[in-house]
Design an enzyme around this catalytic site. Sequence first.
Site, PDB file in Angstrom:
ATOM      1  N   HIS A  35      -9.632  -8.011  -6.310  1.00  0.00           N
ATOM      2  CA  HIS A  35      -9.822  -6.569  -6.452  1.00  0.00           C
ATOM      3  C   HIS A  35      -8.844  -5.778  -5.587  1.00  0.00           C
ATOM      4  O   HIS A  35      -9.060  -4.607  -5.309  1.00  0.00           O
ATOM      5  CB  HIS A  35     -11.279  -6.194  -6.143  1.00  0.00           C
ATOM      6  CG  HIS A  35     -12.264  -6.806  -7.103  1.00  0.00           C
ATOM      7  ND1 HIS A  35     -13.595  -6.976  -6.820  1.00  0.00           N
ATOM      8  CD2 HIS A  35     -12.095  -7.302  -8.357  1.00  0.00           C
ATOM      9  CE1 HIS A  35     -14.201  -7.546  -7.861  1.00  0.00           C
ATOM     10  NE2 HIS A  35     -13.307  -7.760  -8.801  1.00  0.00           N
TER      11      HIS A  35
ATOM     12  N   SER B 268     -21.474 -12.994  -1.937  1.00  0.00           N
ATOM     13  CA  SER B 268     -21.231 -12.290  -3.196  1.00  0.00           C
ATOM     14  C   SER B 268     -22.529 -12.177  -3.967  1.00  0.00           C
ATOM     15  O   SER B 268     -23.319 -13.116  -4.006  1.00  0.00           O
ATOM     16  CB  SER B 268     -20.203 -13.031  -4.050  1.00  0.00           C
ATOM     17  OG  SER B 268     -20.102 -12.413  -5.329  1.00  0.00           O
TER      18      SER B 268
ATOM     19  N   CYS C 284       3.104   1.701  -5.693  1.00  0.00           N
ATOM     20  CA  CYS C 284       3.479   2.470  -6.881  1.00  0.00           C
ATOM     21  C   CYS C 284       2.956   1.728  -8.097  1.00  0.00           C
ATOM     22  O   CYS C 284       3.156   0.524  -8.234  1.00  0.00           O
ATOM     23  CB  CYS C 284       4.994   2.618  -6.958  1.00  0.00           C
ATOM     24  SG  CYS C 284       5.536   3.274  -8.556  1.00  0.00           S
TER      25      CYS C 284
ATOM     26  N   ALA D 282     -18.765  -8.931  -0.635  1.00  0.00           N
ATOM     27  CA  ALA D 282     -19.028  -7.937   0.412  1.00  0.00           C
ATOM     28  C   ALA D 282     -19.874  -8.469   1.562  1.00  0.00           C
ATOM     29  O   ALA D 282     -19.692  -8.061   2.710  1.00  0.00           O
ATOM     30  CB  ALA D 282     -19.713  -6.727  -0.207  1.00  0.00           C
TER      31      ALA D 282
ATOM     32  N   GLN E  76     -13.352 -10.945  -3.408  1.00  0.00           N
ATOM     33  CA  GLN E  76     -13.576  -9.669  -4.088  1.00  0.00           C
ATOM     34  C   GLN E  76     -13.391  -8.520  -3.100  1.00  0.00           C
ATOM     35  O   GLN E  76     -13.465  -7.366  -3.486  1.00  0.00           O
ATOM     36  CB  GLN E  76     -15.011  -9.610  -4.626  1.00  0.00           C
ATOM     37  CG  GLN E  76     -15.358 -10.703  -5.622  1.00  0.00           C
ATOM     38  CD  GLN E  76     -16.843 -10.711  -5.928  1.00  0.00           C
ATOM     39  OE1 GLN E  76     -17.672 -11.204  -5.155  1.00  0.00           O
ATOM     40  NE2 GLN E  76     -17.223 -10.163  -7.065  1.00  0.00           N
TER      41      GLN E  76
ATOM     42  N   ILE F 216     -11.635  -5.993  -0.266  1.00  0.00           N
ATOM     43  CA  ILE F 216     -10.371  -5.253  -0.239  1.00  0.00           C
ATOM     44  C   ILE F 216      -9.980  -4.927   1.192  1.00  0.00           C
ATOM     45  O   ILE F 216      -9.137  -4.081   1.441  1.00  0.00           O
ATOM     46  CB  ILE F 216     -10.505  -3.938  -1.051  1.00  0.00           C
ATOM     47  CG1 ILE F 216     -11.662  -3.079  -0.530  1.00  0.00           C
ATOM     48  CG2 ILE F 216     -10.715  -4.260  -2.546  1.00  0.00           C
ATOM     49  CD1 ILE F 216     -11.749  -1.694  -1.160  1.00  0.00           C
TER      50      ILE F 216
HETATM   51 ZN   LIG Z   1       7.850   3.333  -8.151  1.00  0.00          ZN
END
Ligand SMILES: [Zn+2]
Length: 257
Positions: free
Chosen positions: A124, A198, A132, A27, A104, A106
């Site tokens: 992460h 980190s 999905c 971060a 780490q 996102i």
């Molecule tokens: Zn799916």
Amino acid sequence: MTRPDEGADELAALLHRAERAVVFTGAGISTESGIPDFRSPGGIWTKMMPINFDEFIASKEARRESWKRRFEMEETWNAVKPNPGHYAVAELVRRGKVSHVITQNIDNLHQDSGIPDAQVIELHGNTRYAKCLTCNTRMEIADIRAFVETHGEPPDCKFCGGIIKTATISFGQAMPEAEMERATRATLACDLMLAIGSSLVVYPAAGFPLLAKRRGVPYVILGREVTDHEPYADLALHGEIGPTLRAAVNALGWVLP
Ligand SMILES: [Zn+2]
């Protein structure tokens, strides 16, 4: 108090010898872009409980709440830009010094700084899109938001009916196998390990720098806080990340915009 560029020459000397360094980021490299550190004092997780993975799967209510929180962050995510720290790392990748960035984070900022997807390993996940959980089909956040605004709840996967979730790894969710494998391979091949921003307390992620160290690879830590990994570090720098990396890149003779 350390000077911003203190130790940059030592870091440059190690980078000079490196041919396939691995950069491991947390971060701290993104806080300089204005992204809050979720785990730090005053961070988001001290203000609201994270929704863990089992809860997200089991409860429609939890999914609704989780998407509400995600949409509240959308303006922040859309506005943030890579900072000098990201660009310095990207330059080291472009110059062939760094083989991979294991992150780490996102926030997609390493990719936004110009590092090819093939050289970024996201332990992460990534919050900038959704997937999905059953068939992995990608969905865009804006489309999910529009669906929720019309229907009051998040959509199911249009291909398999599975649950859609941001492409992040939540608390309680299994680590992504393919990324863990890629990170292991990069770490086993690296000739320098540089951990940036980190806190090095979240495992298994924080195990990668130690894996490199056990191979006898020089280990450099750069970040504001003193970490538990300090005893293993060959060089620990606690200045600002962007200015320190920039100074190191400049010391190698490369000028950053
Ligand atoms: Zn799916």
